[in-house]
Design a protein around this motif. Sequence first.
Motif, PDB file in Angstrom:
ATOM      1  N   SER A 176     -17.321  94.805  82.091  1.00 25.68           N
ATOM      2  CA  SER A 176     -18.207  95.838  81.545  1.00 25.68           C
ATOM      3  C   SER A 176     -19.345  95.195  80.732  1.00 25.68           C
ATOM      4  O   SER A 176     -20.399  95.792  80.576  1.00 25.68           O
ATOM      5  CB  SER A 176     -17.439  96.883  80.733  1.00 25.68           C
ATOM      6  N   LEU A 184     -14.308  97.566  93.126  1.00 26.73           N
ATOM      7  CA  LEU A 184     -14.820  96.193  93.036  1.00 26.73           C
ATOM      8  C   LEU A 184     -14.741  95.483  94.386  1.00 26.73           C
ATOM      9  O   LEU A 184     -15.673  94.786  94.795  1.00 26.73           O
ATOM     10  CB  LEU A 184     -14.007  95.432  91.972  1.00 26.73           C
ATOM     11  N   GLU A 215      -4.261  91.685  84.096  1.00 27.14           N
ATOM     12  CA  GLU A 215      -5.049  90.962  85.110  1.00 27.14           C
ATOM     13  C   GLU A 215      -4.250  90.765  86.397  1.00 27.14           C
ATOM     14  O   GLU A 215      -4.803  90.851  87.495  1.00 27.14           O
ATOM     15  CB  GLU A 215      -5.533  89.618  84.569  1.00 27.14           C
ATOM     16  N   SER A 252     -15.881  91.981  73.413  1.00 25.42           N
ATOM     17  CA  SER A 252     -17.127  92.723  73.174  1.00 25.42           C
ATOM     18  C   SER A 252     -16.934  93.722  72.034  1.00 25.42           C
ATOM     19  O   SER A 252     -17.838  93.919  71.213  1.00 25.42           O
ATOM     20  CB  SER A 252     -17.560  93.451  74.445  1.00 25.42           C
ATOM     21  N   SER A 253     -15.759  94.354  71.966  1.00 27.90           N
ATOM     22  CA  SER A 253     -15.508  95.333  70.892  1.00 27.90           C
ATOM     23  C   SER A 253     -15.578  94.663  69.521  1.00 27.90           C
ATOM     24  O   SER A 253     -16.117  95.232  68.569  1.00 27.90           O
ATOM     25  CB  SER A 253     -14.121  95.958  71.032  1.00 27.90           C
ATOM     26  N   GLY A 255     -18.093  84.039  75.198  1.00 28.40           N
ATOM     27  CA  GLY A 255     -16.920  83.771  76.045  1.00 28.40           C
ATOM     28  C   GLY A 255     -17.224  84.080  77.500  1.00 28.40           C
ATOM     29  O   GLY A 255     -16.878  83.313  78.406  1.00 28.40           O
ATOM     30  N   HIS A 256     -17.889  85.223  77.743  1.00 32.59           N
ATOM     31  CA  HIS A 256     -18.313  85.543  79.118  1.00 32.59           C
ATOM     32  C   HIS A 256     -19.288  84.479  79.631  1.00 32.59           C
ATOM     33  O   HIS A 256     -19.186  84.030  80.764  1.00 32.59           O
ATOM     34  CB  HIS A 256     -19.042  86.896  79.161  1.00 32.59           C
ATOM     35  N   THR A 261     -10.440  80.918  79.453  1.00 30.29           N
ATOM     36  CA  THR A 261     -11.547  80.992  78.498  1.00 30.29           C
ATOM     37  C   THR A 261     -11.468  79.777  77.567  1.00 30.29           C
ATOM     38  O   THR A 261     -10.375  79.382  77.167  1.00 30.29           O
ATOM     39  CB  THR A 261     -11.419  82.302  77.684  1.00 30.29           C
ATOM     40  N   LEU A 267     -12.189  86.291  71.172  1.00 31.87           N
ATOM     41  CA  LEU A 267     -13.402  87.120  71.225  1.00 31.87           C
ATOM     42  C   LEU A 267     -13.292  88.289  72.198  1.00 31.87           C
ATOM     43  O   LEU A 267     -12.651  88.189  73.232  1.00 31.87           O
ATOM     44  CB  LEU A 267     -14.539  86.179  71.676  1.00 31.87           C
ATOM     45  N   ARG A 300      -7.944  85.058  78.503  1.00 35.29           N
ATOM     46  CA  ARG A 300      -8.050  84.578  77.130  1.00 35.29           C
ATOM     47  C   ARG A 300      -6.702  84.183  76.566  1.00 35.29           C
ATOM     48  O   ARG A 300      -6.552  83.177  75.896  1.00 35.29           O
ATOM     49  CB  ARG A 300      -8.677  85.655  76.240  1.00 35.29           C
ATOM     50  N   ASN A 317     -16.956 101.262  84.085  1.00 34.14           N
ATOM     51  CA  ASN A 317     -15.661 101.410  83.397  1.00 34.14           C
ATOM     52  C   ASN A 317     -15.551 102.728  82.617  1.00 34.14           C
ATOM     53  O   ASN A 317     -15.777 102.779  81.406  1.00 34.14           O
ATOM     54  CB  ASN A 317     -15.391 100.218  82.482  1.00 34.14           C
ATOM     55  N   LYS A 329     -14.003 103.411  79.011  1.00 35.97           N
ATOM     56  CA  LYS A 329     -14.622 102.926  77.764  1.00 35.97           C
ATOM     57  C   LYS A 329     -15.901 103.709  77.471  1.00 35.97           C
ATOM     58  O   LYS A 329     -16.581 104.131  78.393  1.00 35.97           O
ATOM     59  CB  LYS A 329     -14.952 101.440  77.892  1.00 35.97           C
TER      60      LYS A 329
END
Length: 172
Positions: free
Chosen positions: A12, A76, A101, A131-132, A19-20, A122, A129, A93, A41, A44
């Motif tokens: 997303s 996907l 996953e 995004s949130s 990290g991405h 990662t 880490l 991670r 997504n 979210k």
Amino acid sequence: MTQCRIAIYPGSFDPVTSGHYDIIVRASRLFEKLIVAVAPNPSKQPLFTAEERVAILQEVCASLPNVQVECFEGLLVDFAVKCGAQVIVKGLRAVSDFDYELQMALTNKRLCPQVETIFMMTSSEYVFLSSSMVKEIARLGGSVQGLVPKAVEPYLYRKLEQPVPNKETNRG
Ligand code: COA
């Protein structure tokens, strides 16, 4: 042996973190072409629109010539087939990511056996880490320096209507 030329890295990316970006750079060295695929997504509530997330990623990936940023809706695996991608790249991670996953990888395999999922660890400095977490730090006036690529910072503070904090705000 079949060569894997095109891979897809979905997420997303709300917003893309360091990290991405670490996964994007490393995966871009393994494949001829890496498609970073922004998904809506629906589970979210995103801060950035899909178009904004694509624009931010394009800016962040501008120096990586074999990386292309796209947006998709639907499955996907359907998008992977449409793009001619043979591989889905996912970042892991911690052990806590694994169950979810694995479930997604097996579901995608069932839906489309010819597309393989590969996992990349990662880098250790980004294991904590998400995004949130980045959004929460920025929303509360903390510095996200180093947690997101430099280009992401102004987008984040502007969207959250927060002033850019000076570096001394965070300890450590
Ligand atoms: N560094 C830092 N953070 C990372 C990371 C990394 N290397 N890898 C993942 N994360 C974080 C993300 O920022 C995200 O954080 P958030 O929850 O705070 O937003 C979290 O880990 C989850 O990321 P990810 O596993 O990539 O999930 P996602 O929600 O971003 O994306 C899709 C999931 C889009 C890949 C998935 O829902 C999908 O494939 N959708 C399409 C529909 C479909 O085909 N469904 C059937 C699939 S089984």
